[in-house]
Structure formats: C-alpha cells, structure tokens
Write a protein that holds these residues in place. Structure first.
Motif, short mmCIF file in Angstrom:
data_model
loop_
_atom_site.label_atom_id
_atom_site.label_comp_id
_atom_site.label_asym_id
_atom_site.label_seq_id
_atom_site.Cartn_x
_atom_site.Cartn_y
_atom_site.Cartn_z
N ALA A 99 7.62 -6.85 1.35
CA ALA A 99 6.27 -7.11 1.88
C ALA A 99 5.88 -8.57 1.69
CB ALA A 99 5.26 -6.19 1.19
N ARG A 100 6.23 -9.14 0.55
CA ARG A 100 5.91 -10.54 0.29
C ARG A 100 6.69 -11.47 1.22
NH1 ARG A 100 5.62 -10.92 -6.37
NH2 ARG A 100 3.57 -9.93 -6.59
N LEU A 101 7.96 -11.13 1.46
CA LEU A 101 8.76 -11.93 2.39
C LEU A 101 8.16 -11.91 3.79
CD1 LEU A 101 12.45 -11.11 1.38
CD2 LEU A 101 11.28 -13.31 1.18
N ARG A 102 7.74 -10.73 4.24
CA ARG A 102 7.16 -10.62 5.59
C ARG A 102 5.86 -11.40 5.68
NH1 ARG A 102 8.05 -4.51 8.03
NH2 ARG A 102 10.32 -4.53 7.94
N ARG A 103 5.04 -11.33 4.63
CA ARG A 103 3.77 -12.06 4.67
C ARG A 103 4.02 -13.55 4.69
NH1 ARG A 103 1.60 -10.05 0.49
NH2 ARG A 103 1.88 -11.76 -1.00
N ARG A 104 5.01 -14.01 3.93
CA ARG A 104 5.33 -15.44 3.92
C ARG A 104 5.81 -15.89 5.30
NH1 ARG A 104 9.73 -16.89 -0.29
NH2 ARG A 104 8.17 -15.84 -1.59
N TYR A 105 6.62 -15.06 5.95
CA TYR A 105 7.09 -15.41 7.29
C TYR A 105 5.95 -15.47 8.28
CZ TYR A 105 9.03 -14.82 11.94
OH TYR A 105 9.29 -14.96 13.27
N GLN A 106 5.04 -14.50 8.22
CA GLN A 106 3.92 -14.47 9.14
C GLN A 106 3.01 -15.68 8.96
OE1 GLN A 106 2.23 -10.67 8.18
NE2 GLN A 106 3.71 -9.53 9.43
N GLY A 113 0.83 -1.20 0.00
CA GLY A 113 0.00 0.00 0.00
C GLY A 113 0.87 1.25 0.00
N MET A 114 0.39 2.30 -0.67
CA MET A 114 1.06 3.60 -0.61
C MET A 114 0.04 4.64 -0.17
SD MET A 114 2.97 5.98 -3.48
CE MET A 114 4.60 5.29 -3.28
N LEU A 115 0.37 5.35 0.89
CA LEU A 115 -0.49 6.40 1.43
C LEU A 115 0.13 7.75 1.14
CD1 LEU A 115 -2.83 7.40 3.39
CD2 LEU A 115 -1.10 7.24 5.19
N ARG A 116 -0.68 8.66 0.63
CA ARG A 116 -0.24 10.04 0.49
C ARG A 116 -0.59 10.75 1.79
NH1 ARG A 116 -0.76 15.74 0.66
NH2 ARG A 116 -0.11 16.68 -1.31
N LEU A 117 0.40 11.01 2.64
CA LEU A 117 0.17 11.58 3.96
C LEU A 117 -0.27 13.04 3.83
CD1 LEU A 117 0.37 10.65 6.93
CD2 LEU A 117 2.60 11.78 7.02
N GLN A 118 -1.35 13.37 4.53
CA GLN A 118 -1.92 14.71 4.48
C GLN A 118 -2.03 15.28 5.89
OE1 GLN A 118 -5.56 14.80 2.21
NE2 GLN A 118 -4.82 13.28 0.74
N ILE A 131 6.43 7.62 10.82
CA ILE A 131 6.86 7.03 9.56
C ILE A 131 7.88 5.92 9.79
CG2 ILE A 131 8.15 7.50 7.43
CD1 ILE A 131 6.79 10.24 7.35
N ALA A 132 8.82 6.17 10.71
CA ALA A 132 9.85 5.17 10.99
C ALA A 132 9.25 3.89 11.54
CB ALA A 132 10.88 5.75 11.97
N GLU A 133 8.18 3.99 12.32
CA GLU A 133 7.58 2.82 12.96
C GLU A 133 6.64 2.05 12.04
OE1 GLU A 133 5.62 4.25 16.42
OE2 GLU A 133 7.45 4.49 17.60
N TRP A 134 5.95 2.75 11.14
CA TRP A 134 4.82 2.14 10.44
C TRP A 134 5.03 1.86 8.97
CZ3 TRP A 134 0.17 0.31 12.32
CH2 TRP A 134 -0.02 0.48 13.68
N PHE A 135 6.11 2.34 8.36
CA PHE A 135 6.25 2.21 6.92
C PHE A 135 7.58 1.56 6.54
CE2 PHE A 135 3.27 5.63 7.66
CZ PHE A 135 2.26 5.35 6.75
N LEU A 136 7.54 0.77 5.45
CA LEU A 136 8.76 0.16 4.94
C LEU A 136 9.70 1.21 4.35
CD1 LEU A 136 7.37 -2.98 3.04
CD2 LEU A 136 8.69 -2.96 5.16
N ILE A 173 -1.58 -5.40 5.27
CA ILE A 173 -0.52 -5.33 4.27
C ILE A 173 0.56 -4.36 4.73
CG2 ILE A 173 -2.08 -5.88 2.36
CD1 ILE A 173 -2.13 -2.94 1.62
N GLN A 174 1.71 -4.36 4.04
CA GLN A 174 2.81 -3.46 4.35
C GLN A 174 2.63 -2.15 3.57
OE1 GLN A 174 5.19 -4.28 6.62
NE2 GLN A 174 4.18 -6.24 6.95
N TRP A 175 3.26 -1.07 4.09
CA TRP A 175 2.98 0.25 3.55
C TRP A 175 4.25 1.05 3.27
CZ3 TRP A 175 -1.78 2.18 2.24
CH2 TRP A 175 -2.87 1.39 2.60
#
Length: 441
Positions: free
Chosen positions: A123-130, A51-56, A95-100, A75-77
């Motif tokens: 993100a795919r690697l993390r999902r596979r691990y989880q 996911g990509m968020l445009r921070l406002q 940002i440091a805590e929540w985003f790749l 999902i990862q962001w």
C-alpha cells in the motif's frame, strides 16, 4: 509474529470489525501497530496506511455503494470474509478487483500477521507511486499547443499560494491540474484533500467541511475533523464548487476571509493554513447573474484561472494518451499489451470525445478487455471505424436510381426514345429533361 520495530509506524483501519477482528486488534497493537476502528458509515478519509473490512451480507447487498465508499478513503484495502460469502454471486470478482488480499474467517494467526505486513508495504509503494506520477499523467501527455500551454501555465502558477479557479468540461482533467498545482507548490510534501461539493448530501456538507464536536447533533458520538481542517498545511481542492449550496457559500467565504473555522457545535475558532483550489464545469458568471452563486465568493476563488481544453481540440494528443492508458491498464486487466490498429486510430481521431480524457480512458480499458486479435480494433473501443462508408442522403440514392434506370432503358432501346419513355412510364418531355439533368447524350 510481526517485528515490533518494523511495525511501529504501521496504521490499520478496521471497519465493521467482528469479534475475531477485535481479538486481532489486540494482538496487532501488542505487536506495535496503531489500529483504529470505525463503522462503514463514519470512516471518512483515513490517515491509515491500510484498511481491513469485515465483509458482511449487508455489504454484499449493495456492492456499488461499498465500492464508492472504499474509493473515497484513498487507501488500499484487505478484506476478512466468511467462507460462505465467497460463494455468493459477484463476491469473488469484487474481492479480486478491489482488495490487495483476502482472509477467510477464522483467522490463521501466523498467516494474517505476515500478510498484513506485506499488504501494508505494498500500500505504501502504491501511494508513493501515485504521489510521484502526476507529471506523466494523461493531462500532461502530448505536444499539442494546448497541452504545452497548459503545462507551462501550471508550472508558473503552482509555486504561488494564491487561490486558483480551474475551468473546463467534465472529464477534461481538472483534478489532474489540481494535483499538478499541489505537486509544484511549496506544500507538495503536505496533504492534498479533495472535496466533491456536488457529491455530499446538503444536510451533511457543513459537518464534512468544518467538522463537528461530540454531541453536536444526533449521531455525533465523537469529534469529527472536517476536510478543511484536515488539509491544514496543504492544499484543499473544492471540486464542482458551483454545486455548493448558498448557505455554505457564505460559510466558505467567511473561512477564506479569516482562515479560521469553527466545528459544528463548537465555540473555539481554529486557524487553518491551506491553499484553496476550486474547479467547475458550469458557467459561474451566469450563476452569479442568476443569484445561484455569490459574487464575493467568486472573486475570492477566481484570483488565478486555469482552463483545460476539451480533447476534441487536442487531436494530436489522442494517440499518445490512448497509448498511455493502454500501458496503465495492462496490469489491472491482466491482458498482454496490445497496439491499436490503423482503423482504431482513425476512429479515435474522428470521434468527437464528448466525455474528454475520462471517456478515452474508459474506452481504452474496454478495448484492452475485449480485443481478441493482436491489436485493439475500433469495434473493441466501441467506435465505428472511420473506414466504414457514411450513410448517404436520400437525394443521392434517388439520383443514382434515376441514372441507372435511364441507362438500362436506353441500352434496351438504343434508338427509340418513345420506347424508352414508355418503358420508364414517363412522358417524352420528362425523359428529355432527365437526360439533360444527368448529362446523358
């Protein structure tokens, strides 16, 4: 530029996109990405890889809400952020805590394409691990009788398709049991959809569970697939089922009987093949007797039952679980691994753990951050050391004071009981009674 062949199966969710993000969407689509756009309020759970968020500024005004929303997507962001927002208090840490990764606007084309490809892979690697990590999660650690019994029961129950009711205190691992049941079933390669029935507003829960058609109500600008339908072929986990409103209980019962749903505003019946797991920390039998939970729904859901033991009954598992959490949070906190001191271990073993495994995880995470020495101490965990003396009763202090006063007066007047009584400002009969009480000559 991304290689089209490698990007053909990459899916990106763009949330609250700006004009620059929409231009990026076109370029990514041309490079083979599948790009979906959504608003923050209507994105729900997503099948996308990233996911990509445009921070406002509006997001920054309520970061807690934004964190909850991002966490629910599963999902990862990455985040696109105007440079001036980075100076806002708390934004850099968020940002440091929540985003790749993060990207300042305007985009640098050469950098953003490469970075998104790398983030998608991560993100795919993390999902596979989880997905593969459930057997080693904290619920299944330890060798206590309770842990072994739970592990054996989950292993026996998992291969069936029967509904399962998971009972236990808050924080005792009910969702982990649900993941374990899914991972051990024939549906393990299909989707696992979790729904917290107590966290969805009552006026939205029917649409969340069953979905809706475009135009079904004000604000329904497009068709929405509900959680039940999105779990087709897999496992549906209904957490805190005891909080489901009575009207929705009737709709859920109808679905369980027919395995068919109708979207809100729709007329077509849709067959859905799911295995249903439910969990609760409340006394459902009492809720049934009080008319707060349907008896027929209770029996539909409670075909098989699994109970999680509270942590206070699994004392032998506390230290292995704490060690597991310490290893788990090492990368997250950025601090070097630490062992627990003997005082910390003693404090953990003497604590009652009202919050169960969730409380243990939180205290270990706190200890990893606050520890300054070579080991995590009891104070770092927010626990009083078991080695500290307990506060004694008032009666104990009174008896000790009486005995000390008697010894002091007798030592001062060793052969004169009249002077001893006068010094203590008591009568001689009282003095002799106290001497007898404290076994003093």
């Amino acid at each position: 530029m991304l290689d089209v062949a490698t990007a053909s199966h990459r899916r990106l969710l763009l949330v609250d996109p700006c004009s620059a993000c929409l231009e990026l969407q076109t370029r990514l689509s041309n490079a083979g990405w599948e790009v979906i756009t959504a608003t923050l309020d209507h994105m729900g759970q997503s099948p996308c890889d990233l996911g990509m968020l445009r921070l406002q500024p509006a997001h920054v005004a309520d970061l807690d809400r934004l964190k909850r929303t991002l966490n629910q997507t599963g999902i990862q962001w990455v985040v696109a952020v105007p440079r001036e927002l980075l100076e806002h208090p708390g934004v850099a840490q968020f940002i440091a805590e929540w985003f790749l990764d993060y990207h300042t606007l305007p985009f640098d084309d050469s950098r953003i394409h490469i970075a998104l490809g790398r983030a998608c892979g991560m993100a795919r690697l993390r999902r596979r691990y989880q997905q593969q990590a459930w057997p080693s999660e904290e619920l299944f650690l330890g060798n206590s009788d309770e842990a072994l019994a739970l592990r054996n029961l989950v292993t026996r129950v998992a291969p069936t398709d029967s509904p399962v009711m998971i009972r236990g205190e808050s924080g005792s691992g009910k969702e982990l049991v649900a993941h374990g049941l899914h991972a051990g079933s024939r549906r393990k390669n299909a989707v696992f959809v979790a729904v917290n029935c107590g966290a969805i507003p009552e006026h939205l829960i029917q649409s969340e569970l069953f979905g809706h058609e475009k135009g079904a109500f004000t604000g329904a600008h497009q068709r929405k697939i509900g959680r039940i339908e999105s779990a087709n072929g897999g496992t549906l986990f209904l957490d805190e089922i005891g909080d489901l409103p009575l009207e929705m209980q009737a709709n859920l019962l109808r679905f369980l009987q027919e395995m068919q749903i109708e979207r809100v505003g729709g007329t077509q019946s849709i067959s859905v093949d799911v295995r249903v797991l439910a969990a609760t920390h409340v006394d459902l039998e009492k809720a049934v007797s009080e008319g707060r939970f349907r008896e027929d729904l209770y029996y539909r859901l409670n075909v098989l039952e699994v109970r999680t033991a509270p942590l206070r009954e699994r004392q032998a598992d506390i230290v292995p679980m704490a060690t597991h959490f310490a290893q788990l949070y090492t990368a997250e906190t950025g601090y070097r691994p630490r062992n627990f001191s003997s005082e910390a271990i003693s404090a953990m073993l003497h604590h009652n753990w009202p919050g169960n495994a969730r409380e243990l995880a939180n205290r270990v995470r706190r200890g990893m951050v606050l520890a300054e020495g070579r080991e995590i101490e009891a104070v770092d965990l927010g626990l009083a050391s078991a080695a500290e003396p307990e506060v004694e009763s008032l009666q104990t202090w009174v008896l000790r004071a009486e005995r000390q006063a008697l010894h002091a007066a007798i030592n001062h007047f060793p052969n004169n009981m009249m002077q001893v009584a006068r010094q203590l400002e008591i009568s001689r009969p009282t003095l002799y009674r106290l001497l007898h009480k404290h076994h003093i000559r």
